[in-house]
Design an enzyme around this catalytic site. Structure first.
Site, mmCIF file in Angstrom:
data_model
loop_
_atom_site.group_PDB
_atom_site.id
_atom_site.type_symbol
_atom_site.label_atom_id
_atom_site.label_comp_id
_atom_site.label_asym_id
_atom_site.label_seq_id
_atom_site.Cartn_x
_atom_site.Cartn_y
_atom_site.Cartn_z
ATOM 1 N N HIS A 166 -4.049 3.260 -3.943
ATOM 2 C CA HIS A 166 -3.688 2.757 -2.153
ATOM 3 C C HIS A 166 -3.291 1.588 -2.091
ATOM 4 O O HIS A 166 -2.569 1.162 -1.569
ATOM 5 C CB HIS A 166 -5.955 2.199 -2.290
ATOM 6 C CG HIS A 166 -5.860 2.239 -0.502
ATOM 7 N ND1 HIS A 166 -5.848 2.317 0.582
ATOM 8 C CD2 HIS A 166 -5.601 0.268 -0.171
ATOM 9 C CE1 HIS A 166 -6.017 1.563 1.714
ATOM 10 N NE2 HIS A 166 -6.038 0.250 1.007
ATOM 11 N N HIS A 206 1.027 -1.504 0.442
ATOM 12 C CA HIS A 206 -0.084 0.386 -0.115
ATOM 13 C C HIS A 206 0.387 1.064 -0.283
ATOM 14 O O HIS A 206 1.175 1.589 1.138
ATOM 15 C CB HIS A 206 -0.834 -0.409 0.886
ATOM 16 C CG HIS A 206 -1.827 -1.392 1.158
ATOM 17 N ND1 HIS A 206 -1.513 -2.084 1.731
ATOM 18 C CD2 HIS A 206 -2.850 -1.724 0.856
ATOM 19 C CE1 HIS A 206 -2.481 -3.149 1.587
ATOM 20 N NE2 HIS A 206 -3.627 -2.666 1.268
ATOM 21 N N HIS A 246 -28.220 -15.158 25.307
ATOM 22 C CA HIS A 246 -27.689 -15.447 26.409
ATOM 23 C C HIS A 246 -26.923 -16.839 26.723
ATOM 24 O O HIS A 246 -26.094 -16.509 27.364
ATOM 25 C CB HIS A 246 -27.829 -14.727 27.539
ATOM 26 C CG HIS A 246 -28.074 -12.897 27.201
ATOM 27 N ND1 HIS A 246 -28.942 -12.410 26.467
ATOM 28 C CD2 HIS A 246 -27.986 -11.962 28.431
ATOM 29 C CE1 HIS A 246 -29.161 -11.431 26.382
ATOM 30 N NE2 HIS A 246 -28.625 -10.973 27.686
ATOM 31 N N GLU A 263 -17.879 -3.771 24.605
ATOM 32 C CA GLU A 263 -16.854 -5.337 24.952
ATOM 33 C C GLU A 263 -16.587 -5.234 24.037
ATOM 34 O O GLU A 263 -14.543 -5.113 24.458
ATOM 35 C CB GLU A 263 -18.092 -6.373 24.557
ATOM 36 C CG GLU A 263 -19.544 -6.721 25.141
ATOM 37 C CD GLU A 263 -20.534 -6.317 25.064
ATOM 38 O OE1 GLU A 263 -21.534 -6.633 25.818
ATOM 39 O OE2 GLU A 263 -20.579 -5.183 24.576
#
Length: 659
Positions: free
Chosen positions: A262, A31, A471, A409
């Site tokens: 890029h 890159h 869960h 999280e």
């Protein structure tokens, strides 16, 4: 600070561009656009603001530099080479992206001196940097300016700021007022698919401002403007974002400002044209000596700063304590506290949920291990991660040992990586085991970087009950065990919990995960706690002469195996019960130990409230498995275990069918 000499700095920046173009061209991949676009900004940062000494890349009070846009790795490799970092020779630059080089496709911590964290997965670098900046504030509060007083600098791309994890990290950094964190946004409006407006129309500066950051905007190719912005940023009371408006592939005659620069080599003709436009009449990988001399001279301020710091460090009365914080591992006092706690648990034999046992274990460790810093994603009471007297870390009050991460999280897991990478802090974090999925990319990086982060993940099975299958982790133990260099512990009673904590904190070369129950677990150990039996990964918990089968179990199912042992004894069917608190370590034991624990020829039955995957390495395809084959359901835990057939009766029948 001396005035800028653009006649000196511009060629220094062009050296970065030239090395980046040449390396990508030779590797036939890479890159080039980002290093070419950010070379001016990076040159000002590294030559005039970054506090570092290439002779000591691990100096504790250095500034941290994170290339969050890790795809542009030739930017940092060029900087490290020109600044004289050990081992970053011109041969390594030539060997970009080749096997065995210190210049891999994306920067890798521990592989290349001067690389502070592994980056490449976008969003991880900036989020990890939040942890580094927080560690600096925590250690500054503990040891003062004489020993800890530095900044964390980040170069981030459009893609970094689009990733969801960056939103979590940016919000946390603003909330905690981490004013030693300065992010330089490579605002080039280009990503792989084309212009960023194909996918993005939000106002990035306003987003940062809303999160409590100071923002600024500069022309990333105007070195004087960049220098002024960096100077101002260092005096901010908040974290700082500087939008550096740049041209990707700067200097390339037809590819600058476009996605074509890029992620691919420029090509021979474009490269020649770029060097001509940049007034760089030098051959491939050639950097004139005067430019090299200027780059080396730019490190003198950092060398002087390290020398001054070393004098303060050597005369400090806190030197021993400071060294211990950075040493890692389990300090003597904490080791003794854990040993004493093991004896106490063995004597009292408490029936406790393993999450509760973990909380009690922390009560014994936290007061004597000052570098231990915990936190939870809004589940402190459920995870039992906060001890009663553990001070909370807040903005402008960094002397505590506990972080309220909020429902972030992924950002939490990346922040923990940054805390660990910085050094001087030993992080543990908590959430429900099912939400390991929200943390997984950062957990993987912790494993890849050999970082000793501890994950306290509770509610580890259908045993959590009524919250239901959203869960209830089913596949999580297997998927996490599949990750290299991650130790997954699932302790079966309070004594195993203490043992697993001891192992996690003593381990210095990788992360550890404690999978803990919501429900109360019977105490099953019969020894005095003198020896840490969990160190073996698996061990004989109950035995009978002339055993006809082996029952293996983890966590909450160990007590089922023990009850089956007793009932089978009444039926005159002798068996052996093996507790396996860490399947990973058990499988690493030598053949002699495994043959001793698992005698050849005896049928084997494993019991775990998860899927079978991974267990066949021990029980074989013909072995019995009592566990889950699909998702859970919403009901009380006792009803769920009965419904899914994870019962003492099922274990007994599996044994009887094989003996």
């Amino acid at each position: 600070m001396t005035p800028l000499d653009l006649n000196t700095l511009k060629p220094m920046a062009n050296a970065i561009r030239a090395l980046s173009m040449d390396s990508v061209e030779q590797a036939k991949s890479g890159h080039p656009g980002m290093p070419m676009g950010m070379a001016d900004t990076a040159t000002v940062l590294w030559s005039r603001h970054l506090k570092h000494d290439p002779a000591d890349p691990d100096w504790h009070d250095r500034d941290r530099f994170v290339l969050s846009a890790g795809h542009g790795s030739m930017l940092i490799y060029s900087l490290l080479h020109l600044a004289g970092y050990p081992g970053m020779t011109l041969d390594q630059i030539r060997d970009f992206r080749q096997l065995g080089s210190t210049t891999p496709g994306h920067p890798e911590f521990g592989h290349t001196p001067g690389v502070e964290t592994t980056t490449g997965p976008l969003g991880q670098g900036i989020s990890t940097a939040v942890g580094m900046a927080l560690a600096e504030r925590l250690l500054n509060a503990r040891f003062g300016d004489d020993l800890v007083d530095h900044h964390t600098w980040v170069i981030a791309s459009d893609g970094d700021l689009q990733e969801g994890i960056s939103h979590e990290a940016i919000s946390l950094a603003g909330h905690l007022k981490l004013n030693r964190l300065i992010v330089l946004w490579d605002d080039n409006s280009i990503q792989i698919d084309g212009d960023t407006d194909l996918a993005e129309s939000s106002h990035t500066l306003k987003r940062f401002e809303a999160a409590g950051w100071t923002t600024d905007t500069v022309d990333g190719h105007d070195m004087e403007a960049v220098d002024a912005a960096l100077s101002n940023a260092k005096s901010s009371a908040k974290p700082v974002l500087i939008a550096c408006k740049t041209i990707i592939g700067f200097g390339a005659p037809t590819k600058s400002g476009s996605a074509s620069s890029h992620g691919a080599p420029l090509g021979r003709d474009e490269l020649i044209g770029a060097k001509k436009a940049l007034d760089w009449p030098h051959g491939a990988f050639e950097v004139p000596e005067d430019i090299r001399t200027n780059w080396l001279a730019a490190t003198e301020a950092g060398k002087a700063a390290r020398k001054d710091w070393t004098a303060r460090y050597e005369s400090s009365s806190r030197r021993k304590e400071f060294d211990q914080a950075f040493e890692g591992g389990l300090p003597v006092e904490a080791a003794k506290a854990l040993s004493d706690w093991r004896y106490e648990v063995a004597a009292e034999k408490p029936d406790l949920a393993s999450r509760a046992a973990s909380g009690k274990t922390l009560e014994h460790i936290v007061p004597v291990m000052r570098e231990l810093v915990g936190g939870s994603a809004d589940l402190s009471g459920s995870n039992n991660t906060k001890t009663p007297n553990q001070g909370v870390i807040q903005a402008d009050a960094y002397s505590g040992q506990y972080i309220h991460y909020g429902v972030r999280e992924h950002g939490m897991a990346a922040c923990a990586n940054g805390l660990s990478l910085h050094g001087g802090v030993r992080p543990y974090i908590g959430t429900f085991l099912v939400f390991a999925d929200y943390c997984r990319p950062s957990i993987r990086l912790a494993a890849l970087m050999n970082q000793p982060v501890t994950y306290v993940f509770t509610h580890d099975s259908i045993g959590l009950g009524e919250d239901g299958p959203t869960h209830q982790p089913v596949e999580h133990l297997a998927s996490l065990r599949a990750m290299p260099n991650l130790r997954v512990f699932r302790p079966g009673d309070a004594l195993e919990v203490a043992e697993c904590w001891e192992m996690a904190l003593a381990h210095k070369t990788g992360p550890s995960l404690l999978a803990l129950s919501r429900q109360k677990l019977p105490f099953v150990r019969q020894d005095d706690g003198r020896d840490n039996k969990s160190e073996w990964g698996g061990y004989v918990l109950r035995d009978a002469p002339e055993a006809k089968a082996v029952i293996l179990a983890t966590g909450s199912e160990v007590s089922l195996a023990v009850e089956a042992f007793d009932r089978l004894a009444e039926m005159r069917i002798p068996v052996r019960v093996v507790s396996v608190p860490c399947l990973d370590l058990f499988l690493e034991e030598d053949k002699a130990y495994l043959d001793e624990v698992l005698p050849e020829g005896l049928p084997r039955i494993a019991v775990e409230a998860g899927i079978r995957q991974g267990w066949d390495a021990i029980i074989g395809r013909e072995g019995g498995f009592i566990g889950m084959t699909g998702f859970g359901a919403s009901a009380p835990a006792e009803a769920l275990y009965e419904h899914f057939g994870i019962t003492v009766e099922a274990v007994i029948e599996a044994v009887k069918a094989r003996v």
